[in-house]
Each structure stands twice: as structure tokens, then as C-alpha cells.
Write a protein that holds these residues in place. Structure first.
Motif, PDB file in Angstrom:
ATOM      1  N   GLN A 221       0.878  -1.179  -0.120  1.00 60.52           N
ATOM      2  CA  GLN A 221      -0.059   0.060   0.089  1.00 60.52           C
ATOM      3  C   GLN A 221       0.854   1.504   0.109  1.00 60.52           C
ATOM      4  O   GLN A 221       0.673   2.194  -1.016  1.00 60.52           O
ATOM      5  CB  GLN A 221      -0.980  -0.093   1.059  1.00 60.52           C
ATOM      6  N   PRO A 222       1.853   1.448   0.971  1.00 59.15           N
ATOM      7  CA  PRO A 222       2.720   2.519   0.905  1.00 59.15           C
ATOM      8  C   PRO A 222       3.465   2.666  -0.396  1.00 59.15           C
ATOM      9  O   PRO A 222       3.600   4.004  -0.888  1.00 59.15           O
ATOM     10  CB  PRO A 222       3.507   2.337   1.978  1.00 59.15           C
ATOM     11  N   LEU A 223       3.860   1.669  -0.980  1.00 58.31           N
ATOM     12  CA  LEU A 223       4.773   1.568  -2.178  1.00 58.31           C
ATOM     13  C   LEU A 223       3.942   2.165  -3.296  1.00 58.31           C
ATOM     14  O   LEU A 223       4.245   2.708  -4.316  1.00 58.31           O
ATOM     15  CB  LEU A 223       5.306   0.374  -2.573  1.00 58.31           C
ATOM     16  N   THR A 224       2.410   1.789  -3.322  1.00 62.62           N
ATOM     17  CA  THR A 224       1.731   2.199  -4.348  1.00 62.62           C
ATOM     18  C   THR A 224       1.138   3.516  -4.289  1.00 62.62           C
ATOM     19  O   THR A 224       1.143   4.144  -5.337  1.00 62.62           O
ATOM     20  CB  THR A 224       0.353   0.912  -4.478  1.00 62.62           C
ATOM     21  N   TYR A 225       0.622   3.986  -2.988  1.00 64.50           N
ATOM     22  CA  TYR A 225      -0.200   5.158  -2.862  1.00 64.50           C
ATOM     23  C   TYR A 225       1.073   6.406  -2.434  1.00 64.50           C
ATOM     24  O   TYR A 225       0.410   7.536  -2.638  1.00 64.50           O
ATOM     25  CB  TYR A 225      -1.104   4.952  -1.646  1.00 64.50           C
ATOM     26  N   LEU A 226       2.248   6.173  -2.263  1.00 65.33           N
ATOM     27  CA  LEU A 226       3.244   7.155  -1.869  1.00 65.33           C
ATOM     28  C   LEU A 226       4.378   7.226  -2.572  1.00 65.33           C
ATOM     29  O   LEU A 226       5.609   6.970  -2.244  1.00 65.33           O
ATOM     30  CB  LEU A 226       3.466   6.880  -0.403  1.00 65.33           C
ATOM     31  N   THR A 227       4.309   7.198  -3.858  1.00 64.45           N
ATOM     32  CA  THR A 227       5.309   7.044  -4.978  1.00 64.45           C
ATOM     33  C   THR A 227       6.207   8.280  -4.736  1.00 64.45           C
ATOM     34  O   THR A 227       7.393   8.108  -4.956  1.00 64.45           O
ATOM     35  CB  THR A 227       4.780   7.058  -6.518  1.00 64.45           C
ATOM     36  N   THR A 228       5.798   9.462  -4.508  1.00 64.02           N
ATOM     37  CA  THR A 228       6.767  10.540  -4.513  1.00 64.02           C
ATOM     38  C   THR A 228       7.075  11.093  -2.870  1.00 64.02           C
ATOM     39  O   THR A 228       7.510  12.011  -2.860  1.00 64.02           O
ATOM     40  CB  THR A 228       6.258  11.642  -5.124  1.00 64.02           C
ATOM     41  N   ARG A 229       6.268  10.403  -2.048  1.00 64.91           N
ATOM     42  CA  ARG A 229       6.645  10.837  -0.708  1.00 64.91           C
ATOM     43  C   ARG A 229       7.261   9.762   0.158  1.00 64.91           C
ATOM     44  O   ARG A 229       6.530   9.113   1.183  1.00 64.91           O
ATOM     45  CB  ARG A 229       5.379  11.214   0.116  1.00 64.91           C
ATOM     46  N   THR A 230       8.397   9.521  -0.199  1.00 67.45           N
ATOM     47  CA  THR A 230       9.137   8.308   0.505  1.00 67.45           C
ATOM     48  C   THR A 230       9.246   8.785   2.014  1.00 67.45           C
ATOM     49  O   THR A 230       9.545   7.984   2.866  1.00 67.45           O
ATOM     50  CB  THR A 230      10.737   8.259   0.210  1.00 67.45           C
ATOM     51  N   ASP A 231       9.211   9.887   2.529  1.00 64.47           N
ATOM     52  CA  ASP A 231       9.572  10.308   3.838  1.00 64.47           C
ATOM     53  C   ASP A 231       8.107   9.988   4.742  1.00 64.47           C
ATOM     54  O   ASP A 231       8.030   9.939   6.021  1.00 64.47           O
ATOM     55  CB  ASP A 231       9.457  11.974   4.088  1.00 64.47           C
ATOM     56  N   LEU A 232       7.026   9.482   4.186  1.00 64.02           N
ATOM     57  CA  LEU A 232       5.889   8.938   4.379  1.00 64.02           C
ATOM     58  C   LEU A 232       5.830   7.602   4.679  1.00 64.02           C
ATOM     59  O   LEU A 232       4.956   6.927   5.236  1.00 64.02           O
ATOM     60  CB  LEU A 232       4.533   9.617   3.876  1.00 64.02           C
TER      61      LEU A 232
END
Length: 282
Positions: A221-232
């Protein structure tokens, strides 16, 4: 019979030791100094295949350097850990408000479309994340929620498996118990809060423990939905990078990552066992 019980206990003890050994060694290695851990990790792949890999049973010097580096000196890992806590806490809170109430409605009320809604819950429960990923991304993009914490939290709140689990448990509750509360003047909400929820405590505890494991181990889920926000990213996503780079703090990071799940399991252990037993009886 005694010999059979003794043999069973011996086998279960050996199995428990094998299962717990990696956790115990991880906790033990977290008290090695970063330099000693780096030197030990560099021996991977360079040992003789005909010999067993060296296993250190004790550090050369007991040290809290790994924890100092993670918690004070370099706080990047701690930030990812806080992200994991944020996601797990928000998802569990949302599920606590929605999932039991939906299960109660599906188990106790008769309304048009109830069976179709329950069938939809079962279908969603059976579908893997890869099938629902594209619709979720499209919906989140329309709502301008991609690359925000809500992109990870909101799709996880309505959990079909836990709705199904609680609904099946609530169906088996005796109707006389709720009818007695209604005779005393309790409405649907009072019956839900003061009668159904206390009786469902074991299965609720089991659901919380299982759901926490899902929330704590988020990766896709984070890899899919947070592609440009690695800090999250949560710690579960960056943990693999931590072990590959061999920074000398991987075991302290693993201990930090394991402890919350371990505490949650120990806290809800009796509820998990009782919930599983009652579910089997029903």
C-alpha cells in the motif's frame, strides 16, 4: 497416555524454541556495538559451505550504541517508526468505529439489500490487493489524496475480513439477551454498546491483534500510494533497505520493529485464544 503427553510436550517445546530462536537472537544482537555487527554481517556469503556459519552467542562488549544511534544520533529510522505507529493507530481507530457497527447491522437488522451487501463483503474479502489496487488509485487520485497519509489509511478502514469475522460471531449470540435489553427500554444503540460489545470482547481482541499485524506490516500500500513521498513510508517498507546496507543498527531496528507486535499479542493473548475457541464452538 503419560508417555504420549510427554512426547507431545517435548515436540511442542522443541518447536517453540525453533520459532523463538530468531527473535531471541535478534534481541541479543541488538546489544552488540555497530562496528561488531558490521564485521559480523560482512562474513555473509564468505564462509565455507562445508562448515556451519559462525553464530555469536554474546557480544565482545555489551553496548547500547545501536539504540543510541537510532533514537538519538540518526533519527531517520525513528521517523519511519513513528509513521508506522501513526498508520496503525489511525487504521485501528477507524476500524473500531466502523467495522463492529457494520457487523452488528448485518447480523441483527433486516433491510432491503442486506444479503447483497454481505455478499459484496465476502467478494471484497476474497479479492487480493493487486485486483483492487487500480480502482483505489483512481479513486484516491480523484479525491486528491495520493501521496498523503490518508491514501494509506482510508482504504484500510473498511476491512471486509473483520466485518465477516465479527458478523459471523454476532449471528451466534442468543436473541433472548438482546430482547431482554429491549424490554428494559434499551434502543438499538444501547443494545449495541452495553450488550453486544461486552459479549464480543474475545473476538474483538482477536480482531484487533490480527488487524494490527496487517497495519504494522504494510508494504504494498505505501509503495503504491506514496510514490513521491518516501518520507511518509512506514518502517516496514524501509526495513529491507536497512538490512541490505548493513549500517550496524539493523538488529536494533528489527527489535524496535518487533516489540510493538509482540506487546500487542501478549496483551490480547487470552482474547485471541478464547475468541478462536468460541468461534470453533459456534
Amino acid at each position: 497416555m503419560k508417555r504420549k503427553h510427554l512426547l507431545a510436550r517435548l515436540l511442542l517445546t522443541v518447536l517453540a524454541v525453533v520459532i523463538l530462536l530468531p527473535i531471541v537472537m535478534t534481541m541479543m544482537y541488538s546489544f552488540f556495538s555497530p562496528g561488531e555487527i558490521k564485521a559480523f554481517m560482512q562474513t555473509r556469503g564468505s564462509y565455507d559451505a562445508a562448515k556451519l556459519m559462525e553464530i555469536k552467542l554474546a557480544p565482545n562488549m555489551f553496548s547500547l550504541s545501536q539504540y543510541y544511534k537510532i533514537l538519538i544520533e540518526d533519527m531517520s529510522i525513528l521517523r519511519y517508526f513513528v509513521n508506522s505507529v501513526l498508520y496503525a493507530g489511525a487504521i485501528l481507530l477507524g476500524q473500531a468505529l466502523i467495522v463492529p457497527m457494520m457487523a452488528y447491522a448485518l447480523s441483527r437488522f433486516r433491510f432491503r439489500g442486506r444479503d447483497a451487501l454481505f455478499f459484496l463483503v465476502i467478494v471484497l474479502m476474497l479479492l487480493p490487493f493487486q485486483v483492487t489496487m487500480v480502482p483505489n488509485v483512481m479513486t484516491l487520485r480523484k479525491l486528491n489524496l495520493l501521496d498523503t497519509v490518508w491514501a494509506v489509511i482510508l482504504p484500510m478502514i473498511v476491512a471486509p475480513f473483520y466485518i465477516f469475522l465479527l458478523r459471523q460471531y454476532m449471528v451466534g449470540l442468543p436473541g433472548e439477551m438482546i430482547e431482554a435489553a429491549q424490554i428494559d427500554g434499551a434502543g438499538p444503540m444501547r443494545c449495541y454498546i452495553h450488550v453486544v460489545m461486552p459479549v464480543c470482547r474475545p473476538i474483538l481482541g482477536a480482531a484487533v491483534a490480527l488487524s494490527f499485524a496487517d497495519c504494522w506490516n504494510l508494504v504494498e500500500q505505501p509503495l503504491t500510494y506514496l510514490t513521491t513521498r518516501t518520507d511518509l513510508y512506514p518502517l516496514s517498507v524501509v526495513f529491507n533497505q536497512l538490512t541490505q546496507e548493513s549500517t550496524g543498527v539493523e538488529f536494533a531496528g528489527a527489535a524496535l520493529y518487533t516489540l510493538p507486535a509482540l506487546f500487542i499479542y501478549l496483551f490480547f493473548q487470552s482474547d485471541i485464544l478464547e475468541g478462536v475457541q468460541l468461534t470453533e464452538l459456534k
